[in-house]
Design an enzyme around this catalytic site. Structure first.
Site, PDB file in Angstrom:
ATOM      1  N   THR A  15       0.857  -1.187   0.000  1.00  0.00           N
ATOM      2  CA  THR A  15       0.000   0.000   0.000  1.00  0.00           C
ATOM      3  C   THR A  15       0.896   1.240   0.000  1.00  0.00           C
ATOM      4  O   THR A  15       1.860   1.340   0.751  1.00  0.00           O
ATOM      5  CB  THR A  15      -0.910  -0.010   1.247  1.00  0.00           C
ATOM      6  OG1 THR A  15      -1.687  -1.210   1.220  1.00  0.00           O
ATOM      7  CG2 THR A  15      -1.841   1.188   1.256  1.00  0.00           C
ATOM      8  N   CYS A  60      -1.506  -9.488   2.123  1.00  0.00           N
ATOM      9  CA  CYS A  60      -2.378  -9.370   0.947  1.00  0.00           C
ATOM     10  C   CYS A  60      -3.775  -8.815   1.211  1.00  0.00           C
ATOM     11  O   CYS A  60      -4.204  -7.906   0.500  1.00  0.00           O
ATOM     12  CB  CYS A  60      -2.508 -10.731   0.283  1.00  0.00           C
ATOM     13  SG  CYS A  60      -0.954 -11.283  -0.411  1.00  0.00           S
ATOM     14  N   PHE A  61      -4.486  -9.370   2.192  1.00  0.00           N
ATOM     15  CA  PHE A  61      -5.921  -9.056   2.272  1.00  0.00           C
ATOM     16  C   PHE A  61      -6.197  -7.555   2.404  1.00  0.00           C
ATOM     17  O   PHE A  61      -6.947  -6.983   1.627  1.00  0.00           O
ATOM     18  CB  PHE A  61      -6.570  -9.810   3.432  1.00  0.00           C
ATOM     19  CG  PHE A  61      -6.885 -11.247   3.111  1.00  0.00           C
ATOM     20  CD1 PHE A  61      -6.754 -11.742   1.823  1.00  0.00           C
ATOM     21  CD2 PHE A  61      -7.325 -12.111   4.103  1.00  0.00           C
ATOM     22  CE1 PHE A  61      -7.047 -13.064   1.522  1.00  0.00           C
ATOM     23  CE2 PHE A  61      -7.624 -13.433   3.819  1.00  0.00           C
ATOM     24  CZ  PHE A  61      -7.481 -13.906   2.532  1.00  0.00           C
ATOM     25  N   SER A  84     -11.829 -14.883  14.245  1.00  0.00           N
ATOM     26  CA  SER A  84     -10.477 -14.675  14.752  1.00  0.00           C
ATOM     27  C   SER A  84     -10.323 -13.253  15.256  1.00  0.00           C
ATOM     28  O   SER A  84     -11.269 -12.458  15.217  1.00  0.00           O
ATOM     29  CB  SER A  84      -9.466 -14.910  13.624  1.00  0.00           C
ATOM     30  OG  SER A  84      -9.594 -13.892  12.653  1.00  0.00           O
ATOM     31  N   VAL A  85      -9.111 -12.973  15.677  1.00  0.00           N
ATOM     32  CA  VAL A  85      -8.793 -11.629  16.149  1.00  0.00           C
ATOM     33  C   VAL A  85      -8.612 -10.667  14.965  1.00  0.00           C
ATOM     34  O   VAL A  85      -8.197  -9.524  15.133  1.00  0.00           O
ATOM     35  CB  VAL A  85      -7.559 -11.720  17.075  1.00  0.00           C
ATOM     36  CG1 VAL A  85      -6.353 -12.275  16.334  1.00  0.00           C
ATOM     37  CG2 VAL A  85      -7.205 -10.401  17.718  1.00  0.00           C
ATOM     38  N   GLY A  86      -8.955 -11.125  13.789  1.00  0.00           N
ATOM     39  CA  GLY A  86      -8.837 -10.295  12.581  1.00  0.00           C
ATOM     40  C   GLY A  86      -7.833 -10.898  11.621  1.00  0.00           C
ATOM     41  O   GLY A  86      -6.867 -11.519  12.047  1.00  0.00           O
TER      42      GLY A  86
HETATM   43  P1  NAD Z   1       8.175  -9.828  -1.136  1.00  0.00           P
HETATM   44  O1  NAD Z   1       8.301  -8.478  -0.546  1.00  0.00           O
HETATM   45  O2  NAD Z   1       8.372 -11.026  -0.275  1.00  0.00           O
HETATM   46  O3  NAD Z   1       9.203  -9.964  -2.355  1.00  0.00           O
HETATM   47  C1  NAD Z   1       9.352  -9.009  -3.335  1.00  0.00           C
HETATM   48  C2  NAD Z   1      10.829  -8.925  -3.707  1.00  0.00           C
HETATM   49  O4  NAD Z   1      10.966  -8.078  -4.846  1.00  0.00           O
HETATM   50  C3  NAD Z   1      11.724  -8.328  -2.636  1.00  0.00           C
HETATM   51  O5  NAD Z   1      12.699  -9.261  -2.250  1.00  0.00           O
HETATM   52  C4  NAD Z   1      12.340  -7.078  -3.291  1.00  0.00           C
HETATM   53  O6  NAD Z   1      13.685  -6.858  -2.937  1.00  0.00           O
HETATM   54  C5  NAD Z   1      12.224  -7.426  -4.753  1.00  0.00           C
HETATM   55  N1  NAD Z   1      12.263  -6.273  -5.651  1.00  0.00           N
HETATM   56  C6  NAD Z   1      11.493  -5.153  -5.616  1.00  0.00           C
HETATM   57  N2  NAD Z   1      11.790  -4.342  -6.640  1.00  0.00           N
HETATM   58  C7  NAD Z   1      12.776  -4.945  -7.349  1.00  0.00           C
HETATM   59  C8  NAD Z   1      13.493  -4.600  -8.515  1.00  0.00           C
HETATM   60  N3  NAD Z   1      13.220  -3.468  -9.187  1.00  0.00           N
HETATM   61  N4  NAD Z   1      14.442  -5.447  -8.955  1.00  0.00           N
HETATM   62  C9  NAD Z   1      14.709  -6.588  -8.300  1.00  0.00           C
HETATM   63  N5  NAD Z   1      14.054  -6.988  -7.198  1.00  0.00           N
HETATM   64  C10 NAD Z   1      13.087  -6.176  -6.721  1.00  0.00           C
HETATM   65  O7  NAD Z   1       6.737  -9.885  -1.819  1.00  0.00           O
HETATM   66  P2  NAD Z   1       5.797 -11.167  -2.040  1.00  0.00           P
HETATM   67  O8  NAD Z   1       5.077 -11.496  -0.783  1.00  0.00           O
HETATM   68  O9  NAD Z   1       6.566 -12.221  -2.739  1.00  0.00           O
HETATM   69  O10 NAD Z   1       4.699 -10.555  -3.023  1.00  0.00           O
HETATM   70  C11 NAD Z   1       5.004 -10.258  -4.359  1.00  0.00           C
HETATM   71  C12 NAD Z   1       3.714  -9.938  -5.086  1.00  0.00           C
HETATM   72  O11 NAD Z   1       2.864 -11.100  -5.095  1.00  0.00           O
HETATM   73  C13 NAD Z   1       2.877  -8.829  -4.458  1.00  0.00           C
HETATM   74  O12 NAD Z   1       2.268  -8.085  -5.474  1.00  0.00           O
HETATM   75  C14 NAD Z   1       1.838  -9.585  -3.660  1.00  0.00           C
HETATM   76  O13 NAD Z   1       0.643  -8.848  -3.512  1.00  0.00           O
HETATM   77  C15 NAD Z   1       1.591 -10.793  -4.530  1.00  0.00           C
HETATM   78  N6  NAD Z   1       1.115 -11.980  -3.806  1.00  0.00           N
HETATM   79  C16 NAD Z   1       1.652 -12.318  -2.602  1.00  0.00           C
HETATM   80  C17 NAD Z   1       1.229 -13.466  -1.951  1.00  0.00           C
HETATM   81  C18 NAD Z   1       1.793 -13.859  -0.605  1.00  0.00           C
HETATM   82  O14 NAD Z   1       1.264 -14.771  -0.005  1.00  0.00           O
HETATM   83  N7  NAD Z   1       2.839 -13.241  -0.116  1.00  0.00           N
HETATM   84  C19 NAD Z   1       0.266 -14.296  -2.541  1.00  0.00           C
HETATM   85  C20 NAD Z   1      -0.240 -13.940  -3.776  1.00  0.00           C
HETATM   86  C21 NAD Z   1       0.190 -12.776  -4.400  1.00  0.00           C
HETATM   87  C1  UDX Z   2      -4.234 -15.008   1.114  1.00  0.00           C
HETATM   88  C2  UDX Z   2      -5.115 -15.827   0.164  1.00  0.00           C
HETATM   89  O1  UDX Z   2      -5.674 -16.932   0.881  1.00  0.00           O
HETATM   90  C3  UDX Z   2      -4.314 -16.322  -1.021  1.00  0.00           C
HETATM   91  O2  UDX Z   2      -5.168 -16.985  -1.934  1.00  0.00           O
HETATM   92  C4  UDX Z   2      -3.681 -15.116  -1.681  1.00  0.00           C
HETATM   93  O3  UDX Z   2      -2.893 -15.548  -2.783  1.00  0.00           O
HETATM   94  C5  UDX Z   2      -2.821 -14.333  -0.715  1.00  0.00           C
HETATM   95  O4  UDX Z   2      -3.618 -13.942   0.409  1.00  0.00           O
HETATM   96  P1  UDX Z   2      -2.471 -15.614   2.987  1.00  0.00           P
HETATM   97  O5  UDX Z   2      -2.579 -14.174   3.347  1.00  0.00           O
HETATM   98  O6  UDX Z   2      -1.132 -16.210   2.823  1.00  0.00           O
HETATM   99  O7  UDX Z   2      -3.251 -15.891   1.628  1.00  0.00           O
HETATM  100  O8  UDX Z   2      -3.205 -16.487   4.109  1.00  0.00           O
HETATM  101  P2  UDX Z   2      -4.709 -16.890   4.434  1.00  0.00           P
HETATM  102  O9  UDX Z   2      -4.720 -18.324   4.777  1.00  0.00           O
HETATM  103  O10 UDX Z   2      -5.649 -16.462   3.399  1.00  0.00           O
HETATM  104  O11 UDX Z   2      -4.988 -16.091   5.776  1.00  0.00           O
HETATM  105  C6  UDX Z   2      -5.040 -14.682   5.816  1.00  0.00           C
HETATM  106  C7  UDX Z   2      -5.453 -14.230   7.204  1.00  0.00           C
HETATM  107  O12 UDX Z   2      -6.812 -14.561   7.467  1.00  0.00           O
HETATM  108  C8  UDX Z   2      -4.638 -14.865   8.322  1.00  0.00           C
HETATM  109  O13 UDX Z   2      -4.376 -13.910   9.322  1.00  0.00           O
HETATM  110  C9  UDX Z   2      -5.559 -15.946   8.845  1.00  0.00           C
HETATM  111  O14 UDX Z   2      -5.286 -16.309  10.167  1.00  0.00           O
HETATM  112  C10 UDX Z   2      -6.903 -15.262   8.701  1.00  0.00           C
HETATM  113  N1  UDX Z   2      -8.045 -16.204   8.629  1.00  0.00           N
HETATM  114  C11 UDX Z   2      -8.112 -17.110   7.620  1.00  0.00           C
HETATM  115  C12 UDX Z   2      -9.071 -16.114   9.571  1.00  0.00           C
HETATM  116  O15 UDX Z   2      -9.032 -15.280  10.465  1.00  0.00           O
HETATM  117  N2  UDX Z   2     -10.122 -16.982   9.454  1.00  0.00           N
HETATM  118  C13 UDX Z   2     -10.223 -17.916   8.459  1.00  0.00           C
HETATM  119  O16 UDX Z   2     -11.216 -18.651   8.426  1.00  0.00           O
HETATM  120  C14 UDX Z   2      -9.181 -17.974   7.515  1.00  0.00           C
END
Ligand code: NAD
Ligand code: UDX
Length: 475
Positions: A93, A279-280, A272-274
């Site tokens: 964000t 991501c969410f 849950s506690v939220g």
């Molecule tokens: P992250 O912060 O763990 O990793 C991102 C990486 O990108 C960092 O290591 C950073 O150094 C690198 N980076 C940024 N700018 C760069 C650049 N210009 N060149 C090279 N490296 C660079 O992020 P993440 O959790 O892997 O999430 C990545 C994306 O995927 C986000 O858009 C997120 O919303 C999405 N996403 C995340 C999840 C999740 O569970 N974490 C799930 C689905 C989608």
């Molecule tokens: C979420 C989505 O599930 C996934 O599909 C997307 O790609 C990334 O965002 P993530 O944030 O890794 O994945 O975990 P998730 O299992 O979805 O839980 C998110 C939060 O919701 C956690 O804090 C979890 O404890 C909470 N949660 C989940 C609840 O409070 N109640 C539930 O029933 C499920």
């Protein structure tokens, strides 16, 4: 037909690392290079202690690393050599300027697009893996097309959207057996050829009927909407938990009864506690911002309610702790069990534990924190960002033994649903605590009667205190 032999992923984070490890594992014919500008992170990916904790990940990385899976900081070379480039950088964000606190910050995505424009030679398929707002692909394409116009080395680009749906803690399982893979591309012949090339990458292990192909904008929007629906379910059940606490109903029983309806389904209805995680909140806010930008104010308000309830749930829980502890926690030791945003991960981004801790610190509680997977450094960093170094130094102690954390404490507060929390000897803890001792279950891990039988005063999300459950709620 375009055949993908070399894949580069920019961004070696929670998504880029596991996703590419899975591709390398399932497709030995493809060489996968994951690059990042963060050298420390890349060094960790090349070491014995990987930078993220994800069940099953280490196994897969160790099998492929050095064979067809590589981690590097050489972004230009990795761009030059790839047929297909995933953009998997963070889109947090935005905290400044227009849209601050709402819109996703796309500066990292744009910087990768610029690096690709600068270093690419020949045809490239560029894939948005990061979660982005609708039409982000258009901006990426504009940057790339500008490079194409100015270049004389045969540059062509196709931009696809391929959002990731993995959840942390189950990432490897989700990647190995996804509910669906979503690929959005242009309708043109070149666009469809690029889509087919990426479909073939996944088709090595994902059944073809689970690979959905759509228009680019539908794919981008579907990712935001999927997360918004999931988050909305949690806010819905959390809003019901407040009704339960006030009436004598039990949110577990209500969730079960409601979830038995096949149209509703039983998953993701744990009060849950939220919700936390990276991501969410970010993605719901991104959707709200998108709606506002499109002047769809009623739609924006609707989705914003998901966030309002989530913030309220965290606050409500912290307030309940204070009020159950005789309206003052100043100077009282409180054991916090769990700091990660959910079990089976060391990730603390947007964890509700941070917010509950912050509220308690504002009341001058002394926090004794224990989490099996989060380092002390990380906990401190998160709390310093929300409060101040001075108050963290004064009020927070991190423990590596839950029994020590609970010793002399006035309360135990469960904030993450770690399985190991169910296995502790709470009678032993109770005996070593200050009395009267309280127990706050923010994760529905325990039954009221079991904890009360030990002697604790119990407060659980979505279950009314005993006197209410016995006599019911009378209007
Ligand atoms: P992250 O912060 O763990 O990793 C991102 C990486 O990108 C960092 O290591 C950073 O150094 C690198 N980076 C940024 N700018 C760069 C650049 N210009 N060149 C090279 N490296 C660079 O992020 P993440 O959790 O892997 O999430 C990545 C994306 O995927 C986000 O858009 C997120 O919303 C999405 N996403 C995340 C999840 C999740 O569970 N974490 C799930 C689905 C989608
Ligand atoms: C979420 C989505 O599930 C996934 O599909 C997307 O790609 C990334 O965002 P993530 O944030 O890794 O994945 O975990 P998730 O299992 O979805 O839980 C998110 C939060 O919701 C956690 O804090 C979890 O404890 C909470 N949660 C989940 C609840 O409070 N109640 C539930 O029933 C499920």
């Amino acid at each position: 037909q375009t055949v993908v032999r070399r894949i580069t992923c920019v961004g070696a984070g929670y998504v880029g690392g596991p996703t590419c490890a899975m591709i390398a594992y399932k497709s030995p014919q493809i060489t996968v290079t994951v690059v990042d500008m963060n050298k420390e992170r890349i060094d960790a990916w090349n070491s014995d202690s990987l930078p993220i904790f994800e069940p099953g990940l280490e196994d897969v990385v160790m099998k492929c690393r050095g064979t067809n899976l590589f981690f590097s900081t050489d972004v230009p070379e990795a761009i030059r050599s790839a047929d297909l480039i995933f953009i998997s950088v963070n889109t947090p964000t935005k905290m400044y300027g227009k849209g601050a606190g709402m819109a996703p910050d796309l500066k990292y995505v744009e910087s990768v697009a610029r690096s690709i424009a600068e270093h690419a030679q020949g045809p490239k398929i560029v894939v948005e893996k990061s979660t982005v707002p609708v039409k982000a692909a258009e901006s990426i394409l504009s940057i790339l097309e500008d490079a194409q116009r100015r270049s004389n080395n045969n540059l062509t680009f196709q931009v696809l959207s391929n959002p990731e749906f993995l959840a942390e803690g189950t990432a490897m399982r989700d990647l190995a057996s996804p509910d669906r893979v979503l690929i959005g591309g242009e309708d043109s012949e070149e666009g469809q050829r690029a889509v087919a090339a990426l479909v073939n990458v996944y088709a090595s292990w994902v059944p073809r009927d689970r690979i959905l192909t759509t228009k680019t904008w539908s794919s981008e929007l579907s990712k935001l909407v999927a997360n918004a629906f999931l988050a909305q379910r949690i806010s819905s059940i959390n809003s019901v938990s407040a009704i339960c606490e006030a009436t004598g109903a039990d949110v577990r029983e209500v969730a079960k009864a409601v979830g038995c309806d096949e149209r509703i389904g039983s998953n993701f209805l744990n009060a849950s506690v939220g919700f936390g995680g990276s991501c969410f909140q970010k993605d719901v806010l991104s959707l709200v911002y998108l709606c506002e930008s499109l002047h769809l104010d009623k739609v924006a308000d609707y989705w914003n309610g998901v966030i309002t309830i989530n913030n309220w749930q965290r606050r409500r829980f912290a307030d309940a702790i204070v009020s159950e502890l005789f309206n003052t926690v100043a100077g009282k030791k409180i054991a916090i069990f769990g700091f990660a945003f959910k079990k089976s991960t060391g990730d603390t981004r947007e964890s509700s534990a941070i917010h509950v801790s912050k509220h308690l610190m504002e009341e001058e509680a002394r926090l004794a924190v224990y989490d099996p997977a989060v380092t002390e450094k990380q906990m401190r960093q998160e709390l310093v960002m929300e409060t101040s170094e001075k108050s963290v130094n004064k009020l927070v102690t991190v423990f590596s033994d839950p029994y020590e954390a609970a010793k002399d404490a006035h309360a135990i507060v469960i904030l993450t649903e770690w399985e190991e929390f169910k296995t502790y000897d709470y009678a032993r803890m109770y005996n070593a605590m200050s009395h009267p001792a309280a127990f706050f279950d923010g994760r529905l891990l325990f039954k009221r009667k079991d904890i009360e039988a030990i002697g604790f005063h119990f407060f659980g999300i979505g279950s009314a205190p005993s006197h209410l459950s016995e006599v019911g709620y009378i209007l």
